[in-house]
Motif scaffolding. Sequence first.
Motif, mmCIF file in Angstrom:
data_model
loop_
_atom_site.group_PDB
_atom_site.id
_atom_site.type_symbol
_atom_site.label_atom_id
_atom_site.label_comp_id
_atom_site.label_asym_id
_atom_site.label_seq_id
_atom_site.Cartn_x
_atom_site.Cartn_y
_atom_site.Cartn_z
ATOM 1 N N UNK A 48 -3.841 -109.168 50.826
ATOM 2 C CA UNK A 48 -1.953 -109.300 50.809
ATOM 3 C C UNK A 48 -1.064 -107.814 50.342
ATOM 4 N N UNK A 49 -0.926 -107.786 49.375
ATOM 5 C CA UNK A 49 -0.414 -106.597 48.991
ATOM 6 C C UNK A 49 -0.329 -105.342 50.535
ATOM 7 N N UNK A 50 -1.477 -104.701 50.160
ATOM 8 C CA UNK A 50 -1.643 -103.628 50.321
ATOM 9 C C UNK A 50 -0.998 -104.045 52.128
ATOM 10 N N UNK A 51 -1.802 -105.134 52.660
ATOM 11 C CA UNK A 51 -1.451 -105.185 54.789
ATOM 12 C C UNK A 51 0.489 -105.242 54.521
ATOM 13 N N UNK A 52 0.788 -105.416 53.411
ATOM 14 C CA UNK A 52 2.158 -105.421 53.307
ATOM 15 C C UNK A 52 3.043 -103.962 54.788
ATOM 16 N N UNK A 53 2.226 -102.588 53.668
ATOM 17 C CA UNK A 53 2.402 -101.647 54.510
ATOM 18 C C UNK A 53 1.566 -100.658 55.011
ATOM 19 N N UNK A 86 -0.492 -106.427 35.547
ATOM 20 C CA UNK A 86 -0.605 -105.225 34.495
ATOM 21 C C UNK A 86 -1.502 -105.550 33.508
ATOM 22 N N UNK A 87 -2.087 -106.211 33.182
ATOM 23 C CA UNK A 87 -2.713 -107.264 32.355
ATOM 24 C C UNK A 87 -4.008 -106.170 32.087
ATOM 25 N N UNK A 88 -5.659 -105.764 33.123
ATOM 26 C CA UNK A 88 -6.373 -105.174 33.157
ATOM 27 C C UNK A 88 -6.453 -103.842 33.432
ATOM 28 N N UNK A 89 -7.405 -103.031 33.809
ATOM 29 C CA UNK A 89 -8.182 -102.436 33.765
ATOM 30 C C UNK A 89 -7.998 -101.274 35.209
ATOM 31 N N UNK A 123 -2.006 -103.201 40.126
ATOM 32 C CA UNK A 123 -2.048 -103.758 38.262
ATOM 33 C C UNK A 123 -0.966 -104.699 38.088
ATOM 34 N N UNK A 124 -0.083 -103.963 38.240
ATOM 35 C CA UNK A 124 1.474 -104.486 38.268
ATOM 36 C C UNK A 124 1.054 -106.130 38.803
ATOM 37 N N UNK A 130 0.126 -97.001 45.039
ATOM 38 C CA UNK A 130 -0.609 -96.799 43.744
ATOM 39 C C UNK A 130 -0.916 -97.401 43.200
ATOM 40 N N UNK A 131 -2.002 -96.597 42.514
ATOM 41 C CA UNK A 131 -2.926 -98.027 41.602
ATOM 42 C C UNK A 131 -2.154 -99.022 39.754
ATOM 43 N N UNK A 132 -0.806 -98.415 40.086
ATOM 44 C CA UNK A 132 -0.268 -99.207 38.715
ATOM 45 C C UNK A 132 0.657 -100.032 39.404
ATOM 46 N N UNK A 133 1.156 -100.008 40.436
ATOM 47 C CA UNK A 133 1.651 -101.002 41.009
ATOM 48 C C UNK A 133 1.106 -102.694 41.770
#
Length: 233
Positions: free
Chosen positions: A169-174, A191-194, A185-186, A180-183
Amino acid sequence: MTHISALERSWRILIATSTGDCGGLIQELPRYGHQVATVDTGRMAMKLSDRADLLLLDPDLTDFDGFAVCRSIRERHALPIIVITDRTSELDCVLGLRSGADDYLTRPFGIRELMARIESVMRRACPDPLVEAPSVTRCGSLRIDDMAREVTLYGRPIVLTRKEFDLLSLLSRRPGVVVPRQQILSEVWDGSWSQHTVDTHVSSLRAKLGSSDWIVAVRGIGFKLMPSAEISA
């Protein structure tokens, strides 16, 4: 939400013919924004039919009668089919339509007539997306409903875990834009996993979507969702 009508979408068109005279279509259809693949046997047409948005079917194939191929495909799913043929008799037209074809077009024909037929068939087959809920996102043949938390590909349901759905769902928004990986994870894992967790879920999503082309890795940055670009075996 941006309104994209059925006439403005890019379709993946499979052409099944053994006559070898479809070169004009291979050149012209991409100019209208469509992706084209060709096969010369009924077996391959049936095999690849679930990866196409539309089938242009010549009934004179080398291995199977095209009308039998049409019936076989129609038994499995509602892929739009237009028969393109040299057969001009009323009986052949009736047989083609009764086999499940959506339209019947005899040679010679111009590209504008063919495009008008395609637009008419696809307009009936693909309702205007404005009737869908705002929670629905489309990326090619991939449909993601955030409200119902449901995903379909070529009209078939794809079963995802909660985190797999959240990532898709996150990737499909745009679509086409690198996330970015950090986004990731967040927003997906707080932000709690590797970062290895992201790779694992991306790999799982690719497997369930049937192709690594859907989710593209951009080294050192992140991932982006892209419509599958080819109809391949």
